[in-house]
Design a protein around this motif. Structure first.
Motif, PDB file in Angstrom:
ATOM      1  N   SER A   1       0.845  -1.180   0.000  1.00 33.86           N
ATOM      2  CA  SER A   1       0.000   0.000   0.000  1.00 33.86           C
ATOM      3  C   SER A   1       0.883   1.234   0.000  1.00 33.86           C
ATOM      4  O   SER A   1       2.017   1.200   0.477  1.00 33.86           O
ATOM      5  CB  SER A   1      -0.924   0.017   1.224  1.00 33.86           C
ATOM      6  N   ARG A   2       0.327   2.339  -0.522  1.00 36.14           N
ATOM      7  CA  ARG A   2       1.112   3.555  -0.611  1.00 36.14           C
ATOM      8  C   ARG A   2       0.195   4.735  -0.923  1.00 36.14           C
ATOM      9  O   ARG A   2      -0.937   4.561  -1.389  1.00 36.14           O
ATOM     10  CB  ARG A   2       2.194   3.461  -1.687  1.00 36.14           C
ATOM     11  N   PHE A   3       0.678   5.941  -0.673  1.00 35.46           N
ATOM     12  CA  PHE A   3       0.002   7.146  -1.181  1.00 35.46           C
ATOM     13  C   PHE A   3       0.997   8.308  -1.200  1.00 35.46           C
ATOM     14  O   PHE A   3       1.907   8.378  -0.374  1.00 35.46           O
ATOM     15  CB  PHE A   3      -1.244   7.506  -0.363  1.00 35.46           C
ATOM     16  N   ALA A   4       0.818   9.172  -2.195  1.00 30.92           N
ATOM     17  CA  ALA A   4       1.593  10.402  -2.250  1.00 30.92           C
ATOM     18  C   ALA A   4       1.064  11.342  -1.179  1.00 30.92           C
ATOM     19  O   ALA A   4      -0.128  11.642  -1.144  1.00 30.92           O
ATOM     20  CB  ALA A   4       1.468  11.045  -3.636  1.00 30.92           C
ATOM     21  N   THR A   5       1.928  11.778  -0.298  1.00 24.30           N
ATOM     22  CA  THR A   5       1.453  12.562   0.838  1.00 24.30           C
ATOM     23  C   THR A   5       1.053  13.962   0.406  1.00 24.30           C
ATOM     24  O   THR A   5       1.686  14.585  -0.444  1.00 24.30           O
ATOM     25  CB  THR A   5       2.515  12.626   1.953  1.00 24.30           C
ATOM     26  N   SER A   6      -0.006  14.435   1.017  1.00 23.59           N
ATOM     27  CA  SER A   6      -0.632  15.685   0.562  1.00 23.59           C
ATOM     28  C   SER A   6       0.218  16.897   0.926  1.00 23.59           C
ATOM     29  O   SER A   6       1.044  16.865   1.830  1.00 23.59           O
ATOM     30  CB  SER A   6      -2.013  15.820   1.191  1.00 23.59           C
ATOM     31  N   GLY A   7      -0.025  17.986   0.201  1.00 25.61           N
ATOM     32  CA  GLY A   7       0.680  19.244   0.448  1.00 25.61           C
ATOM     33  C   GLY A   7       1.402  19.720  -0.792  1.00 25.61           C
ATOM     34  O   GLY A   7       0.830  20.384  -1.645  1.00 25.61           O
ATOM     35  N   ASN A   8       2.674  19.318  -0.924  1.00 25.57           N
ATOM     36  CA  ASN A   8       3.417  19.715  -2.118  1.00 25.57           C
ATOM     37  C   ASN A   8       4.666  18.860  -2.278  1.00 25.57           C
ATOM     38  O   ASN A   8       5.237  18.358  -1.303  1.00 25.57           O
ATOM     39  CB  ASN A   8       3.832  21.195  -2.055  1.00 25.57           C
ATOM     40  N   GLY A   9       5.065  18.687  -3.529  1.00 21.61           N
ATOM     41  CA  GLY A   9       6.371  18.164  -3.857  1.00 21.61           C
ATOM     42  C   GLY A   9       7.237  19.311  -4.339  1.00 21.61           C
ATOM     43  O   GLY A   9       6.831  20.471  -4.329  1.00 21.61           O
ATOM     44  N   ILE A  10       8.459  19.006  -4.785  1.00 18.69           N
ATOM     45  CA  ILE A  10       9.380  20.062  -5.181  1.00 18.69           C
ATOM     46  C   ILE A  10      10.098  19.691  -6.467  1.00 18.69           C
ATOM     47  O   ILE A  10      10.050  18.537  -6.918  1.00 18.69           O
ATOM     48  CB  ILE A  10      10.431  20.351  -4.084  1.00 18.69           C
ATOM     49  N   GLN A  11      10.783  20.676  -7.054  1.00 19.36           N
ATOM     50  CA  GLN A  11      11.722  20.449  -8.153  1.00 19.36           C
ATOM     51  C   GLN A  11      13.091  20.905  -7.683  1.00 19.36           C
ATOM     52  O   GLN A  11      13.245  22.013  -7.159  1.00 19.36           O
ATOM     53  CB  GLN A  11      11.308  21.216  -9.401  1.00 19.36           C
ATOM     54  N   LEU A  12      14.101  20.048  -7.866  1.00 16.41           N
ATOM     55  CA  LEU A  12      15.443  20.378  -7.407  1.00 16.41           C
ATOM     56  C   LEU A  12      16.049  21.447  -8.311  1.00 16.41           C
ATOM     57  O   LEU A  12      15.893  21.418  -9.531  1.00 16.41           O
ATOM     58  CB  LEU A  12      16.325  19.136  -7.387  1.00 16.41           C
ATOM     59  N   GLN A  13      16.765  22.385  -7.698  1.00 17.16           N
ATOM     60  CA  GLN A  13      17.343  23.478  -8.477  1.00 17.16           C
ATOM     61  C   GLN A  13      18.851  23.588  -8.352  1.00 17.16           C
ATOM     62  O   GLN A  13      19.451  24.448  -8.997  1.00 17.16           O
ATOM     63  CB  GLN A  13      16.720  24.812  -8.075  1.00 17.16           C
ATOM     64  N   TYR A  14      19.492  22.749  -7.548  1.00 16.26           N
ATOM     65  CA  TYR A  14      20.931  22.826  -7.369  1.00 16.26           C
ATOM     66  C   TYR A  14      21.588  21.516  -7.790  1.00 16.26           C
ATOM     67  O   TYR A  14      20.994  20.441  -7.703  1.00 16.26           O
ATOM     68  CB  TYR A  14      21.296  23.089  -5.901  1.00 16.26           C
ATOM     69  N   GLY A  15      22.839  21.600  -8.191  1.00 19.11           N
ATOM     70  CA  GLY A  15      23.689  20.431  -8.328  1.00 19.11           C
ATOM     71  C   GLY A  15      23.386  19.548  -9.512  1.00 19.11           C
ATOM     72  O   GLY A  15      22.722  19.930 -10.486  1.00 19.11           O
ATOM     73  N   ALA A  16      23.896  18.314  -9.413  1.00 19.50           N
ATOM     74  CA  ALA A  16      23.852  17.371 -10.526  1.00 19.50           C
ATOM     75  C   ALA A  16      22.442  16.938 -10.880  1.00 19.50           C
ATOM     76  O   ALA A  16      22.197  16.495 -12.009  1.00 19.50           O
ATOM     77  CB  ALA A  16      24.699  16.141 -10.186  1.00 19.50           C
ATOM     78  N   HIS A  17      21.501  17.051  -9.948  1.00 16.95           N
ATOM     79  CA  HIS A  17      20.137  16.564 -10.179  1.00 16.95           C
ATOM     80  C   HIS A  17      19.162  17.710 -10.419  1.00 16.95           C
ATOM     81  O   HIS A  17      17.948  17.528 -10.240  1.00 16.95           O
ATOM     82  CB  HIS A  17      19.683  15.711  -9.005  1.00 16.95           C
ATOM     83  N   LYS A  18      19.670  18.845 -10.820  1.00 18.96           N
ATOM     84  CA  LYS A  18      18.833  20.016 -11.085  1.00 18.96           C
ATOM     85  C   LYS A  18      17.715  19.661 -12.070  1.00 18.96           C
ATOM     86  O   LYS A  18      17.952  19.025 -13.091  1.00 18.96           O
ATOM     87  CB  LYS A  18      19.687  21.145 -11.663  1.00 18.96           C
TER      88      LYS A  18
END
Length: 903
Positions: A211-228
């Motif tokens: 079982s699983r769920f995406a937790t409510s509120g907000n996610g983000i987009q990375l803006q620094y480094g190798a995984h920008k």
């Protein structure tokens, strides 16, 4: 070129105290900004809050959804985000029939604001539940913005016949016994949505994840480094072995595909992720364990793929509820002071969903020195976002039969203080010794801190030498701070609060020290209640609220009920103490079934300052704490007094003083020094203390003080050195500060700022003109004429008297003539005659001054019978000459007649 301020004579109140070397340092430094709240354009990965605590505090609330209307019995689970174009997106669950979680045919609905949260459009559907059999429901929204593509995703649960607690293993999107991960997509900033992209098969690693769920509120987009650019959506997963872990859902191709991180932790629950100033990710999680009433914190240094095991952050009490954590300045550069500022909202209690609180950190969440309650009553989930106008939006839900959605909006000034980053070269002190720490203080706000004292809150018996600092906006300073620990200090951790009072603005931060070489603290054998007054101000006025925290410890070997009550005392208003006594309702500091060797923090208590408190100058607050066993018998009771809170003379009118500085016009360098007058004005509702002065600073360095006269004015003069034409202009900042005598109540007037510009010396570019001369009729005789030239400066004034203008006639230098007071030089020129009718010659007179040249050309004619040609630039010159010739001829005729008459 030297510094453009020159000291005047000793009798003048003019100051210039900087060397050329110091000037270079000042000129090279960035001037602090004078902040204004204004709409931003979309830059970076979000919209920054207004970086000032000097604005008028703002906190407003409006209701966005009313449970029991528009076909839904209640509304739950807020999610707030901002689209790349600046539209504010609010979404939540619309729950029909009842207020239950999935599975039931809930819908994701929302509203959009196009004016930074001031007004909102109508409620619209994002993902619509199906109420007819077979039912489909959508719950728990979480907004993720892709700032690179402009897409907005709204993650949520998709359910059929099973919810989180009874979902079966599997990933088939049509399996009705599996709770799925889905999202809707908007490509037009939330105006319209394409629903139902299901990615369960992409974010489930194997069948042990049942079982699983995406937790409510907000996610983000990375803006620094190798995984920008990576998209990160937090989630929680339940394993078949009973483990409840956190999992980050990751996408490196703007949402085309997704994959899960390694699971981490146990007894996890709804959690949030924030990118810190160095690119490290922090996870802040609710606990699903009844024994854990603080937030759980984990870190990832590889963009969210792997995580550390969580630890409890006892600075963040939490009654197992959803929360929100965001960056105050999401567009801040990596490693900057502003990138370290975090905001956190939750129900800051350990006993129930009350006491909605906002906190602020200036050190990537290591400490949380600033907090303020926005809703003391019943409240559940919260979700925050920074807005295009520089405010912070807060979406939240109440707690009741028909749950509603509310939207609040505040600025950083509302928090009543600004945090400062505090770091040191070492973190240990030894009991009985003095230790000098090199402490680095960082200011992430737009307001420069200039020449202010730093105070340290230390336990009784400790000492610290006083220091003063100036910290530019966004800058840091390192100062030596000597701390002396008493010989009887207890070993262990010691949080030390650093505070800087900058007029009416207060900045604070914490440094956690380790005490060694002292005594080991004795284990507590009886219950204890320790009192802390966070965000303690130097002054309070009527109506101000004082936050009071209680740390309650039960070292007994039994479970108890902890109950506080109001103590008896003089000179205070018991009715003004709120969020404390159970007799006054919720929230309060009671804790039922506090286990053996357990403790809790109560942070709901506030005291509102009364008129009589202000008149007295302090307030004492007595409280009583009682522990009872499960049979209701009292096993411990004690009176605990809140340490006296000094109000520090807020009744004195000097606290109402306002300082202003008259504007200063730009200074135009003119080859010599000039005087600039600086005048400050102090206004106050009452009389200023005798001896009050205004201290003046130039670019953060002191230059002079001046007494405040009977009309409230104080002024100084400075001499401004000339700036050469080949040097850039320079802008300087003058700061005026009210300074009262030491024996008077301290002033909290804010500094006044004014800037002025010194412009470089203008290159004096002269202009030269020569008067057009008409054609000349010689009449067979030599003619003497005057040719005039005039020279002026750039501003139109004449050149200096005696400036030589050189004349050339037909290319041959003729004479050099000095100018008169009007800048004119007159050349007298004798022209050769022309005898034969029809003959003529041309004359060119050229005037030169330095590199400037002007010329005029005219003709010399034989007699009046020859029609002169017109002269350029003169419409009447030829006619005038003809008229003169005619008069001369008439004169000759008259003379001849008179001669005959004499005969």
């Amino acid at each position: 070129m030297g510094f453009p301020f020159k000291k005047a004579g000793p009798l003048s109140r003019r100051k210039a105290v900087f060397s050329a070397l110091g000037a270079a340092a000042l000129i090279g430094a960035a001037l602090p900004a004078i902040p204004t709240a204004q709409a931003q354009t979309g830059t970076g990965y979000g919209f920054d809050a207004t970086a000032s605590i000097s604005e008028e505090p703002k906190f407003t609330t409006q209701q966005l959804a009313d449970g029991g209307t528009l076909g839904f019995d209640c509304y739950r689970i807020p999610s707030l985000g901002v689209a790349p174009n600046g539209d504010v997106l609010a979404s939540w669950d619309g729950r029909p029939n009842n207020c239950a979680d999935a599975p039931q045919p809930n819908s994701i609905v929302g509203r959009v604001s196009t004016d930074s949260g001031a007004t909102w459009g109508e409620q619209n559907d994002i993902s619509t539940g199906i109420t007819a059999e077979p039912k489909t429901g959508y719950s728990d929204p979480s907004i993720v913005v892709d700032w690179e593509t402009g897409d907005v995703l709204n993650f949520h649960v998709k359910s059929f016949d099973a919810g989180y607690f009874n979902s079966q293993p599997g990933t088939d999107p049509n399996d009705r016994n599996v709770v799925h991960v889905a999202y809707a997509t908007s490509e037009d900033n939330g105006a319209t949505w394409v629903p139902d992209t299901v990615i369960t098969d992409q974010v489930v690693a194997d069948e042990t994840w049942d079982s699983r769920f995406a937790t409510s509120g907000n996610g983000i987009q990375l803006q620094y480094g190798a995984h920008k650019g990576r998209l990160v959506q937090p989630s929680v997963t339940r394993m078949t072995n009973g483990r409840v872990a956190a999992v980050a859902m990751l996408s490196d191709d703007h949402g085309a595909t997704w994959y899960p991180s390694a699971p981490w932790g146990n007894s996890m629950d709804e959690n949030k992720i924030v990118e810190l100033s160095d690119g490290t990710l922090m996870n802040n999680s609710r606990s699903s364990s009844g024994a854990e009433t603080y937030r759980k914190v984990s870190y990832s240094t590889d963009g969210g793929v792997t995580w550390t095991e969580p630890t409890l952050d006892t600075q963040l009490p939490d009654p197992r509820n959803n929360a929100s954590i965001i960056r105050a300045f999401p567009a801040a550069p990596e490693g900057s002071a502003q990138a370290k500022v975090l905001l956190f909202s939750n129900t800051a209690t350990t006993s129930g969903r009350t006491n909605g609180t906002i906190r602020m950190s200036c050190d990537d969440g290591q400490t949380w020195p600033i907090s303020k309650v926005f809703e003391p009553g019943a409240i559940q989930y919260t979700s925050m976002a920074t807005l295009p106008n520089g405010d912070i939006g807060l979406l939240w839900e109440n707690n009741g039969s028909n749950i509603d959605i509310f939207y609040s909006q505040f600025n950083l000034s509302w928090l009543d203080a600004g945090c400062i980053g505090v770091d040191a070269d070492e973190f240990s002190v030894t009991a009985g010794e003095s230790t000098t720490l090199n402490v680095t203080l960082t200011n992430p706000f737009d307001n420069a801190i200039v020449d202010r004292a730093v105070s340290l809150a230390l336990p009784e018996g400790w000492q610290a030498e006083s220091v003063r600092v100036s910290i530019p906006s966004g800058g840091s300073v390192t100062v030596p701070v000597q701390i002396t620990a008493p010989l009887v200090a207890d070993n262990g951790d010691l949080p030390v609060e650093f505070s800087i009072l900058d007029g009416a603005d207060r900045y604070t931060g914490r440094l956690n020290l380790t005490v060694q070489g002292g005594q080991e603290p004795s284990p507590e054998t009886e219950p204890s209640v320790k009192v802390n007054v966070p965000n303690l101000q130097d002054t309070y006025a009527t109506g101000d609220k004082i936050n009071i925290n209680f740390a309650v410890n039960n070292p007994l070997g039994i479970t108890v009920n902890s109950a506080p009550s109001l103590g008896e005392g003089e000179n205070w208003m018991p009715a003004n103490l709120r969020g404390f006594d159970p007799e006054q309702g919720a929230p309060n500091c009671r804790y039922r079934n506090l286990g053996a060797n357990q403790s809790y923090n109560c942070t709901t208590t506030t005291y509102e300052v009364s008129d009589s408190d202000v008149e007295r100058g302090y307030v004492d607050i007595p409280t009583v704490w009682t522990f009872t066993n499960t049979a209701g018998e009292t096993v411990w009771s004690k009176t605990v007094d809140v340490p006296r809170i000094e109000l520090n003379g807020t009744q004195d009118a000097v606290t109402d003083a306002i300082v202003t500085v008259d504007p200063i016009n730009p200074v135009h360098s003119n080859g010599q020094s000039q005087t600039v007058e600086v005048q400050a004005n102090v206004t106050s509702e009452g009389d200023l203390p005798a001896g009050s002065k205004v201290a003046f600073y130039l670019d953060s360095s002191p230059i002079d003080t001046a007494a405040v006269d009977a009309e409230g004015y104080a002024s100084i003069s400075i001499d401004v050195d000339n700036i050469a034409s080949d040097q850039p202009e320079r802008t300087f900042e003058v700061r005026a500060r009210l300074v009262v005598p030491e024996d008077a109540p301290r002033s909290i007037a804010r500094d006044a700022l004014v800037r002025f510009t010194v412009l470089p010396e203008l290159v004096q570019q002269n202009s030269l003109v020569i008067m057009d001369h008409p054609d000349v009729v010689s009449g067979g005789q030599p003619k003497t004429i005057v040719v005039s030239a005039k020279a002026t400066q750039l501003d139109g004034s004449p050149v200096a008297v005696g400036t030589p203008i050189t004349f050339h006639v037909n290319g041959v230098e003729h004479d050099s003539v000095p100018t008169d007071e009007e800048g004119t030089a007159d050349l007298q020129l004798t022209l050769d005659p022309v005898h034969n009718v029809g003959e003529e010659y041309e004359v060119t007179v050229e005037a030169t001054l330095d590199e400037l040249t002007a010329l005029t050309t005219f003709k010399v004619l034989a007699d009046a019978s020859e029609e002169p040609s017109p002269v350029a630039g003169s419409s009447n010159g030829g006619s005038f000459v003809a008229l003169l010739a005619l008069l001369a001829a008439l004169g000759g005729i008259v003379g001849a007649v008179l001669g005959l008459l004499k005969l």
